[in-house]
Write a protein that holds these residues in place. Structure first.
Motif, PDB file in Angstrom:
ATOM      1  N   ASP A 222       0.819  -1.214   0.000  1.00 21.53           N
ATOM      2  CA  ASP A 222       0.000   0.000   0.000  1.00 21.53           C
ATOM      3  C   ASP A 222       0.854   1.265   0.000  1.00 21.53           C
ATOM      4  OD1 ASP A 222      -2.448  -1.176  -0.150  1.00 21.53           O
ATOM      5  OD2 ASP A 222      -2.840  -1.164   2.001  1.00 21.53           O
ATOM      6  N   ASP A 223       1.980   1.219   0.686  1.00 21.57           N
ATOM      7  CA  ASP A 223       2.892   2.368   0.766  1.00 21.57           C
ATOM      8  C   ASP A 223       4.268   1.911   0.315  1.00 21.57           C
ATOM      9  OD1 ASP A 223       4.381   4.600   1.311  1.00 21.57           O
ATOM     10  OD2 ASP A 223       3.666   4.853   3.373  1.00 21.57           O
TER      11      ASP A 223
ATOM     12  N   ARG B 143       3.776   6.850  -8.202  1.00 24.36           N
ATOM     13  CA  ARG B 143       2.730   7.861  -8.353  1.00 24.36           C
ATOM     14  C   ARG B 143       1.501   7.365  -7.614  1.00 24.36           C
ATOM     15  NH1 ARG B 143      -1.314   9.203 -12.477  1.00 24.36           N
ATOM     16  NH2 ARG B 143      -1.576  11.474 -12.588  1.00 24.36           N
ATOM     17  N   ARG B 144       1.075   8.159  -6.648  1.00 29.21           N
ATOM     18  CA  ARG B 144       0.006   7.737  -5.746  1.00 29.21           C
ATOM     19  C   ARG B 144       0.405   6.394  -5.142  1.00 29.21           C
ATOM     20  NH1 ARG B 144      -3.253  10.360  -9.976  1.00 29.21           N
ATOM     21  NH2 ARG B 144      -3.945  12.364  -9.095  1.00 29.21           N
ATOM     22  N   SER B 145      -0.408   5.369  -5.252  1.00 34.18           N
ATOM     23  CA  SER B 145      -0.078   4.097  -4.601  1.00 34.18           C
ATOM     24  C   SER B 145       0.515   3.081  -5.567  1.00 34.18           C
ATOM     25  CB  SER B 145      -1.338   3.503  -3.954  1.00 34.18           C
ATOM     26  OG  SER B 145      -2.336   3.255  -4.938  1.00 34.18           O
ATOM     27  N   GLU B 146       0.857   3.514  -6.778  1.00 31.76           N
ATOM     28  CA  GLU B 146       1.354   2.580  -7.784  1.00 31.76           C
ATOM     29  C   GLU B 146       2.789   2.921  -8.188  1.00 31.76           C
ATOM     30  OE1 GLU B 146      -1.164   1.917 -11.108  1.00 31.76           O
ATOM     31  OE2 GLU B 146      -2.995   1.736  -9.919  1.00 31.76           O
TER      32      GLU B 146
ATOM     33  N   ALA C  87       5.915  12.856  -2.266  1.00 31.20           N
ATOM     34  CA  ALA C  87       4.741  12.052  -2.591  1.00 31.20           C
ATOM     35  C   ALA C  87       3.499  12.545  -1.865  1.00 31.20           C
ATOM     36  CB  ALA C  87       5.002  10.585  -2.251  1.00 31.20           C
TER      37      ALA C  87
ATOM     38  N   TYR D 109       2.664  16.161  -3.623  1.00 31.22           N
ATOM     39  CA  TYR D 109       2.502  16.250  -5.076  1.00 31.22           C
ATOM     40  C   TYR D 109       2.086  14.883  -5.608  1.00 31.22           C
ATOM     41  CZ  TYR D 109       4.933  20.584  -4.212  1.00 31.22           C
ATOM     42  OH  TYR D 109       5.277  21.821  -3.713  1.00 31.22           O
ATOM     43  N   GLU D 110       0.876  14.448  -5.229  1.00 33.20           N
ATOM     44  CA  GLU D 110       0.454  13.089  -5.509  1.00 33.20           C
ATOM     45  C   GLU D 110       0.211  12.827  -6.990  1.00 33.20           C
ATOM     46  OE1 GLU D 110      -4.366  13.546  -4.756  1.00 33.20           O
ATOM     47  OE2 GLU D 110      -3.146  12.367  -3.364  1.00 33.20           O
ATOM     48  N   SER D 111       0.058  13.864  -7.796  1.00 36.84           N
ATOM     49  CA  SER D 111      -0.162  13.648  -9.227  1.00 36.84           C
ATOM     50  C   SER D 111       1.143  13.534 -10.006  1.00 36.84           C
ATOM     51  CB  SER D 111      -1.008  14.783  -9.815  1.00 36.84           C
ATOM     52  OG  SER D 111      -0.333  16.019  -9.715  1.00 36.84           O
ATOM     53  N   THR D 112       2.282  13.649  -9.339  1.00 36.44           N
ATOM     54  CA  THR D 112       3.581  13.540 -10.002  1.00 36.44           C
ATOM     55  C   THR D 112       4.153  12.135  -9.827  1.00 36.44           C
ATOM     56  OG1 THR D 112       4.881  14.222  -8.073  1.00 36.44           O
ATOM     57  CG2 THR D 112       4.041  15.973  -9.514  1.00 36.44           C
ATOM     58  N   TRP D 113       5.197  11.841 -10.599  1.00 34.98           N
ATOM     59  CA  TRP D 113       5.961  10.615 -10.431  1.00 34.98           C
ATOM     60  C   TRP D 113       7.172  10.937  -9.550  1.00 34.98           C
ATOM     61  CZ3 TRP D 113       3.361  11.963 -14.794  1.00 34.98           C
ATOM     62  CH2 TRP D 113       2.455  11.023 -15.302  1.00 34.98           C
TER      63      TRP D 113
END
Length: 424
Positions: free
Chosen positions: A22-23, A42-45, A207, A210-214
């Motif tokens: 998950d993290d 990016r986010r959880s992936e 992370a 800026y959750e929309s970034t890689w």
């Protein structure tokens, strides 16, 4: 072009319960050498890796082709047992490539000993060795929390803000004289911490904000890029182009109005059109069909907003994701147009070596699938001094640009890394 390869690459990938990944960033262990930690999340992936089974580095004009040839040779004889079989499973090479062919900074590929990945509801663990098939790996408990680097002191890099503003003015003179249509100029800041900088500290804070970034880390290059240079997934190549920027104010109503003005700005639309055209032309050489939207959308990030366009194509020539990245680099978003002329202006006016800033950063698997972003909103950890990192930010200069406004824009682009370093 040294490499640590000493035997046949052997890898085993097993499925994990999704909740164990998950993290992903929390799984990164504390490392004696920060260059052995890898991230593309990016986010959880995404993917995280640690340890080092093999690596490769190169400089010069053939750095991309040399890296691709090394990876193909290494994986051609690899023994892979893969129970998951998704892009990103099996052996992975994380990479960070130098922006300029003339740069002394080495472009690097790293093959971690351990990789944990997640894609949707599927998670996996890959262990890699040389010579013998590893037993199925086990995932250890999350590592201890990274420590704060303490108080941070910032200093000018190659140019002061005032000197860089003058360089922007000179670039505008070159544009007015017809030498270039657009040029991207970058500047740097030196940050020195009271204690060693743990890249995990930076990654987690980037992370979270800026959750929309890689959020990436490869061989000491750390950052959070909003710009996907190219993704190759089973024959489909996609690229996100960002060019044209405005700083957010924190007032939602005002920011909405600013987003509208950005979408109508002739200066920013012109800059964006240059960038989209350069990406579409380069990617199209490898594709049988292309999709290029007529108009950009506004991408909202916590500190800035960008004009953005997603370009897609069906690859028909067998190119790997790294080869596609090589074809796209440098795009107008980080260089300018025409490319050769803009590159010359950059070399003359920036007064610094970009190193791996604005170069492709990402990963590639044994099939050639992978994701390569542009190393923006980033910094290079000093390999000789664990308390120091060089931060970078750049701006696209076109006719109508205002030097003072470009300084303000570059300051806004430093914010992600500056804030990630501080203990606030």
């Amino acid at each position: 072009m040294p490499t640590s390869q000493s035997g046949r690459l052997v890898a085993r990938t097993i499925a994990l319960p999704p909740a164990t990944a998950d993290d992903l960033l929390a799984l990164l262990p504390q490392a004696a050498d920060h260059r052995d930690l890898c991230s593309w999340v990016r986010r959880s992936e995404g993917l995280v890796g640690w340890g080092r089974v093999a690596d490769f580095d190169a400089t010069g004009t053939d750095r991309f082709s040399a890296a691709t040839a090394w990876w193909r040779t290494l994986t051609a004889g690899a023994v892979v047992r893969d129970d998951v079989r998704l892009p990103g499973t099996g052996p992975i090479a994380f990479g960070a490539m130098a922006y300029a062919a003339a740069s002394p900074t080495r472009s690097t590929l790293v093959v971690p000993a351990v990789v944990v990945g997640r894609r949707g509801d599927v998670a996996w663990l890959t262990t890699v060795t040389q010579g013998t098939l590893p037993a199925p790996g086990t995932l250890q408990q999350p590592a201890p929390e990274p420590a704060s680097p303490g108080e941070i002191a910032f200093a000018d890099g190659a140019r002061t803000a005032a000197e860089w503003e003058l360089a922007v003015g000179e670039a505008l003179d070159r544009i007015a004289g017809g030498a270039v249509d657009k040029v991207v100029l970058a500047r740097s800041l030196i940050a020195r911490a009271a204690r060693d900088i743990d890249p995990r500290w930076l990654l987690r804070r980037l992370a979270a904000r800026y959750e929309s970034t890689w959020v990436f880390a490869v061989a000491g290059m750390v950052g959070a890029t909003p710009e996907m240079l190219v993704r190759l997934d089973r024959g489909l190549a996609t690229s996100r182009v960002l060019a044209g920027t405005i700083r957010r104010t924190g007032d939602d109503a005002h920011d909405l109005a600013l987003a509208g003005s950005l979408a109508r700005s002739s200066k920013d639309l012109e800059e964006h059109e240059y960038a989209v055209r350069s990406v579409a032309d380069a990617l199209g050489r490898h594709c049988s069909s292309m999709s290029v939207p007529e108009s950009p959308f506004v991408l909202h990030l916590p500190n800035v907003m960008h004009l953005a366009t997603d370009v897609a194509g069906a690859v028909d020539d067998g190119a790997t994701s790294l080869e596609l990245a090589a074809s796209l680099h440098p795009s107008a978003a980080v260089c300018g147009t025409p490319t050769a002329a803009a590159d010359r202006v950059i070399a003359e006016l920036e007064g610094m070596d970009r190193g791996r800033y604005a170069g492709p950063v990402g990963w590639m698997d044994v099939t050639g699938d992978g994701e390569w972003g542009i190393a923006l909103r980033s910094g290079e950890l000093d390999p000789a001094d664990g308390r120091q990192i060089t931060l970078y930010a750049g701006c696209g200069i076109v006719a109508g640009s205002d030097p003072a406004d470009e300084v303000a824009e570059s300051d806004a682009k430093f914010i992600p890394m500056r804030d990630a370093l501080t203990d606030r």
